[in-house]
Design a protein around this motif. Structure first.
Motif, PDB file in Angstrom:
ATOM      1  N   GLY A 165       0.827  -1.198   0.000  1.00 32.59           N
ATOM      2  CA  GLY A 165       0.000   0.000   0.000  1.00 32.59           C
ATOM      3  C   GLY A 165       0.859   1.245   0.000  1.00 32.59           C
ATOM      4  N   SER A 166       0.577   2.188  -0.911  1.00 33.17           N
ATOM      5  CA  SER A 166       1.455   3.336  -1.064  1.00 33.17           C
ATOM      6  C   SER A 166       0.938   4.585  -0.378  1.00 33.17           C
ATOM      7  CB  SER A 166       1.642   3.654  -2.551  1.00 33.17           C
ATOM      8  OG  SER A 166       0.447   4.174  -3.103  1.00 33.17           O
ATOM      9  N   GLN A 167      -0.325   4.601   0.036  1.00 35.28           N
ATOM     10  CA  GLN A 167      -0.926   5.771   0.666  1.00 35.28           C
ATOM     11  C   GLN A 167      -0.901   6.976  -0.262  1.00 35.28           C
ATOM     12  OE1 GLN A 167       1.372   6.089   4.284  1.00 35.28           O
ATOM     13  NE2 GLN A 167       0.098   4.601   5.356  1.00 35.28           N
ATOM     14  N   SER A 168      -0.930   6.721  -1.577  1.00 38.31           N
ATOM     15  CA  SER A 168      -0.966   7.791  -2.564  1.00 38.31           C
ATOM     16  C   SER A 168      -1.579   7.262  -3.848  1.00 38.31           C
ATOM     17  CB  SER A 168       0.439   8.313  -2.855  1.00 38.31           C
ATOM     18  OG  SER A 168       0.417   9.253  -3.909  1.00 38.31           O
ATOM     19  N   ALA A 169      -2.388   8.122  -4.504  1.00 38.09           N
ATOM     20  CA  ALA A 169      -2.949   7.761  -5.803  1.00 38.09           C
ATOM     21  C   ALA A 169      -2.157   8.387  -6.940  1.00 38.09           C
ATOM     22  CB  ALA A 169      -4.405   8.203  -5.882  1.00 38.09           C
ATOM     23  N   GLN A 170      -1.083   9.114  -6.588  1.00 40.34           N
ATOM     24  CA  GLN A 170      -0.249   9.741  -7.607  1.00 40.34           C
ATOM     25  C   GLN A 170       0.606   8.698  -8.324  1.00 40.34           C
ATOM     26  OE1 GLN A 170      -0.124  12.903  -8.533  1.00 40.34           O
ATOM     27  NE2 GLN A 170      -1.187  13.982  -6.876  1.00 40.34           N
ATOM     28  N   ASP A 171       0.881   8.956  -9.613  1.00 39.42           N
ATOM     29  CA  ASP A 171       1.833   8.106 -10.316  1.00 39.42           C
ATOM     30  C   ASP A 171       3.200   8.218  -9.638  1.00 39.42           C
ATOM     31  OD1 ASP A 171      -0.156   7.515 -12.094  1.00 39.42           O
ATOM     32  OD2 ASP A 171       0.687   8.676 -13.756  1.00 39.42           O
ATOM     33  N   LEU A 172       3.841   7.085  -9.427  1.00 39.41           N
ATOM     34  CA  LEU A 172       5.172   7.053  -8.822  1.00 39.41           C
ATOM     35  C   LEU A 172       6.204   6.832  -9.924  1.00 39.41           C
ATOM     36  CD1 LEU A 172       4.383   4.903  -5.662  1.00 39.41           C
ATOM     37  CD2 LEU A 172       4.469   7.408  -5.867  1.00 39.41           C
ATOM     38  N   SER A 173       7.157   7.741 -10.025  1.00 41.85           N
ATOM     39  CA  SER A 173       8.080   7.751 -11.161  1.00 41.85           C
ATOM     40  C   SER A 173       9.492   7.322 -10.811  1.00 41.85           C
ATOM     41  CB  SER A 173       8.131   9.150 -11.770  1.00 41.85           C
ATOM     42  OG  SER A 173       8.471  10.115 -10.784  1.00 41.85           O
ATOM     43  N   GLY A 190       4.532  16.165  -5.795  1.00 42.42           N
ATOM     44  CA  GLY A 190       5.491  16.244  -4.700  1.00 42.42           C
ATOM     45  C   GLY A 190       5.506  15.037  -3.783  1.00 42.42           C
ATOM     46  N   THR A 191       4.969  13.919  -4.250  1.00 42.25           N
ATOM     47  CA  THR A 191       4.874  12.716  -3.418  1.00 42.25           C
ATOM     48  C   THR A 191       6.251  12.180  -3.029  1.00 42.25           C
ATOM     49  OG1 THR A 191       2.793  12.071  -4.449  1.00 42.25           O
ATOM     50  CG2 THR A 191       4.016  10.345  -3.304  1.00 42.25           C
ATOM     51  N   LEU A 192       6.415  11.974  -1.741  1.00 41.84           N
ATOM     52  CA  LEU A 192       7.595  11.322  -1.164  1.00 41.84           C
ATOM     53  C   LEU A 192       7.109  10.221  -0.231  1.00 41.84           C
ATOM     54  CD1 LEU A 192       9.894  14.329  -0.195  1.00 41.84           C
ATOM     55  CD2 LEU A 192      10.602  12.409  -1.635  1.00 41.84           C
ATOM     56  N   LEU A 193       7.489   8.996  -0.501  1.00 40.13           N
ATOM     57  CA  LEU A 193       7.070   7.869   0.327  1.00 40.13           C
ATOM     58  C   LEU A 193       8.300   7.135   0.842  1.00 40.13           C
ATOM     59  CD1 LEU A 193       4.272   6.420  -1.974  1.00 40.13           C
ATOM     60  CD2 LEU A 193       3.966   7.908   0.009  1.00 40.13           C
ATOM     61  N   ARG A 194       8.248   6.774   2.112  1.00 36.56           N
ATOM     62  CA  ARG A 194       9.349   6.032   2.720  1.00 36.56           C
ATOM     63  C   ARG A 194       8.816   4.728   3.289  1.00 36.56           C
ATOM     64  NH1 ARG A 194      13.485   8.326   7.419  1.00 36.56           N
ATOM     65  NH2 ARG A 194      15.080   6.691   7.187  1.00 36.56           N
ATOM     66  N   GLU A 195       9.542   3.669   3.019  1.00 37.16           N
ATOM     67  CA  GLU A 195       9.120   2.342   3.467  1.00 37.16           C
ATOM     68  C   GLU A 195      10.165   1.742   4.385  1.00 37.16           C
ATOM     69  OE1 GLU A 195       6.526  -1.054   3.521  1.00 37.16           O
ATOM     70  OE2 GLU A 195       6.238   0.947   2.697  1.00 37.16           O
ATOM     71  N   HIS A 196       9.726   1.318   5.560  1.00 40.75           N
ATOM     72  CA  HIS A 196      10.576   0.548   6.469  1.00 40.75           C
ATOM     73  C   HIS A 196      10.021  -0.865   6.506  1.00 40.75           C
ATOM     74  CE1 HIS A 196      12.751   4.006   8.092  1.00 40.75           C
ATOM     75  NE2 HIS A 196      11.602   4.642   8.052  1.00 40.75           N
TER      76      HIS A 196
END
Length: 204
Positions: A165-173, A190-196
């Motif tokens: 799950g990305s918690q965003s509907a924006q295209d991730l590039s 401006g989407t920034l996602l961090r995964e631990h």
């Protein structure tokens, strides 16, 4: 120079879409109309690619093992001497290429197409959703992140895909991983996602 960015004279006005190098005197840039530029440490010069398709991304394991992907299923390989057009088996646009070694290279693109090279041949990797996959990065042969349209994040480990799950509907590039336990993804708006994540115990 290690302290600031500077503008460098370019031999083209075409769009440049990707860059990769094995060192400061061996850098490749790829772009529209099949454009391939090479930097030898002093200047940039065009090189014949064998295609007029848009080239999007480049990656290599060494200066004599470089892969480029692009529009219409374009797949090119450089062996240190010349570029060759390789059959990818798809007509879908390929956006990204990444590998952990010369015998473990991945490409991904439109309609959920994912291909893997084992050092001898390319084969399709099934199971990805049929959407555009824009970027791939991994920490090793058995650990790969892929991101795409509508916030899609996929992870390959233990020889299977898992949807994250990305918690965003924006295209991730773009996606980058510092190792098996952390990753960053970026995208539209401006989407920034961090995964631990907890490292997997399985193999490739």
């Amino acid at each position: 120079d290690g302290t600031a960015w500077s503008r460098v004279t370019s031999p083209t006005t075409l769009a440049l879409n990707g860059v990769w190098g094995s060192g400061k005197s061996d850098v490749w840039a790829v772009g529209d109309d099949g454009l391939l530029l090479h930097f030898d440490g002093t200047s940039w010069s065009p090189t014949t690619s064998g295609t007029a398709n848009i080239l999007v991304s480049a990656w290599g394991s060494a200066g004599n093992d470089v892969w480029v992907v692009g529009d219409g299923g374009t797949l090119l390989h450089f062996d240190g001497t010349a570029w060759s057009v390789i059959s990818s088996g798809t007509a879908e646009t390929l956006y990204t290429v990444w590998g952990s070694s010369s015998s473990d290279v991945w490409v991904a693109g439109d309609s959920g197409v994912v291909l893997r090279f084992d050092g001898t041949a390319w084969s399709a990797v099934a199971g990805a959703p049929a959407v555009s996959l824009f970027s791939a990065w991994g920490s090793g042969a058995g650990d790969l992140w892929v991101v795409g349209s509508h916030g899609l994040r996929l992870r390959w480990r233990a020889a299977a895909w898992s949807l994250v799950g990305s918690q965003s509907a924006q295209d991730l590039s773009g996606v980058w991983s510092s190792g098996p336990d952390a990753a960053w993804a970026v995208g539209g708006g401006g989407t920034l996602l961090r995964e631990h994540v907890r490292p997997a115990g399985g193999g490739a």
